[in-house]
Design a protein around this motif. Sequence first.
Motif, PDB file in Angstrom:
ATOM      1  N   ASN A  89       0.911  -1.451  -0.299  1.00  0.00           N
ATOM      2  CA  ASN A  89      -0.204  -0.627   0.156  1.00  0.00           C
ATOM      3  C   ASN A  89       0.618   1.304  -0.371  1.00  0.00           C
ATOM      4  N   TYR A  91       3.432   2.518  -1.779  1.00  0.00           N
ATOM      5  CA  TYR A  91       4.208   2.000  -2.605  1.00  0.00           C
ATOM      6  C   TYR A  91       3.133   2.057  -4.356  1.00  0.00           C
ATOM      7  N   LEU A  92       1.758   1.738  -3.569  1.00  0.00           N
ATOM      8  CA  LEU A  92       0.537   1.567  -4.178  1.00  0.00           C
ATOM      9  C   LEU A  92       0.105   3.038  -4.903  1.00  0.00           C
ATOM     10  N   PRO A  93      -0.013   3.769  -6.015  1.00  0.00           N
ATOM     11  CA  PRO A  93      -0.424   4.978  -6.591  1.00  0.00           C
ATOM     12  C   PRO A  93      -1.900   4.625  -5.758  1.00  0.00           C
ATOM     13  N   ILE A  94      -2.120   6.333  -5.749  1.00  0.00           N
ATOM     14  CA  ILE A  94      -3.826   7.057  -5.098  1.00  0.00           C
ATOM     15  C   ILE A  94      -4.333   6.463  -6.483  1.00  0.00           C
ATOM     16  N   ASN A  95      -3.745   6.554  -7.790  1.00  0.00           N
ATOM     17  CA  ASN A  95      -4.830   6.416  -8.557  1.00  0.00           C
ATOM     18  C   ASN A  95      -5.189   4.955  -9.157  1.00  0.00           C
ATOM     19  N   THR A  96      -5.747   4.251  -8.611  1.00  0.00           N
ATOM     20  CA  THR A  96      -5.873   2.959  -8.553  1.00  0.00           C
ATOM     21  C   THR A  96      -6.275   2.260 -10.481  1.00  0.00           C
ATOM     22  N   LEU A  98      -4.530   3.772 -12.894  1.00  0.00           N
ATOM     23  CA  LEU A  98      -3.262   3.960 -13.277  1.00  0.00           C
ATOM     24  C   LEU A  98      -2.371   3.166 -12.948  1.00  0.00           C
ATOM     25  N   ALA A  99      -2.517   2.554 -11.480  1.00  0.00           N
ATOM     26  CA  ALA A  99      -1.818   1.737 -10.731  1.00  0.00           C
ATOM     27  C   ALA A  99      -1.114   0.154 -11.660  1.00  0.00           C
ATOM     28  N   GLN A 102       1.802   2.358 -14.097  1.00  0.00           N
ATOM     29  CA  GLN A 102       3.102   2.412 -14.088  1.00  0.00           C
ATOM     30  C   GLN A 102       4.165   1.745 -14.033  1.00  0.00           C
ATOM     31  N   ARG A 105       7.073  -0.041 -11.256  1.00  0.00           N
ATOM     32  CA  ARG A 105       5.702  -0.280  -9.933  1.00  0.00           C
ATOM     33  C   ARG A 105       6.059  -1.656  -9.490  1.00  0.00           C
ATOM     34  N   SER A 123       8.628  -6.994  -8.572  1.00  0.00           N
ATOM     35  CA  SER A 123       8.362  -5.487  -9.108  1.00  0.00           C
ATOM     36  C   SER A 123       8.556  -5.371 -10.284  1.00  0.00           C
TER      37      SER A 123
END
Length: 268
Positions: A89, A91-96, A98-99, A102, A105, A123
């Motif tokens: 969580n 390193y998870l982008p706020i916008n899921t 685009l997760a 990205q 990641r 990764s």
Amino acid sequence: MENQNPITIQLAYPNPPPPDDEISLRDLWQRLWKRKVSILAITILAVLLALVYLALTPSQYQSSAMVQIGEVGGQPLESGPLLASQLYNQYLPINTVLAKKQLPRLESVVADKDNSRVLTLESRGKTPQQAQEFLDKIVQQLLSTQQKQYGDAVKVQKTQLEEVQKDYRSIRHQIETPSPLGKGADVPLAAISQSQRLSALSGMLAQIGALQEKLSATQTNPTVVTLSARYNPIPVSPKRAVILVLAFIGGLMLGVFVALLRGLPQHS
């Protein structure tokens, strides 16, 4: 009276013609062979579309590493599954949405089923080197945080050990220091007090031994990397071979379907 034999009359009927919509396997093969060019063209088109998709989709490479969570006194610094969830969580982008697009990641963090202290981190990146460098950075940050927690936990155990050792030395000094014997009732009280000190001293020795055992190398270890980050030179996504095979099979089936559809008899 004459015997009369029965007369049997057999009527011969002509075999009915087969229905118009009945197709034999031979006819089916002939229809497909007749339209082999169309089938081949559709199959090639499907494969070409798959190649265009593969050319436009960036390749993703994977790197993996393994970390073993440290322990103090036989107790892990943190719960493996809980730490895995926190790391993912973090390193998870706020916008899921685009997760998954990205790069680089953190793809996953999983605690081992047999040993929950062991975490496997994976990764992804646009290149193998990018995936490995990104994972190396995550592992180093994790080690730094774990090292501080390990130092604080060891310090607490050592402070507790020093306090017990200090009390032990104090009581032992009281036992070894002769006290002037009083008269009358003071003698039994001194004996009882001496017995209590000896009992407390025995309990402290056991407590000191237990604390020293907790700080031994068998029960106290820092967080370490059991498998350094390494990358796979083969891209994990998109799966080129699978996509091309599926495109070939799908194109071939579509070509056969179109050929059979075009060969159906037209009814008025």
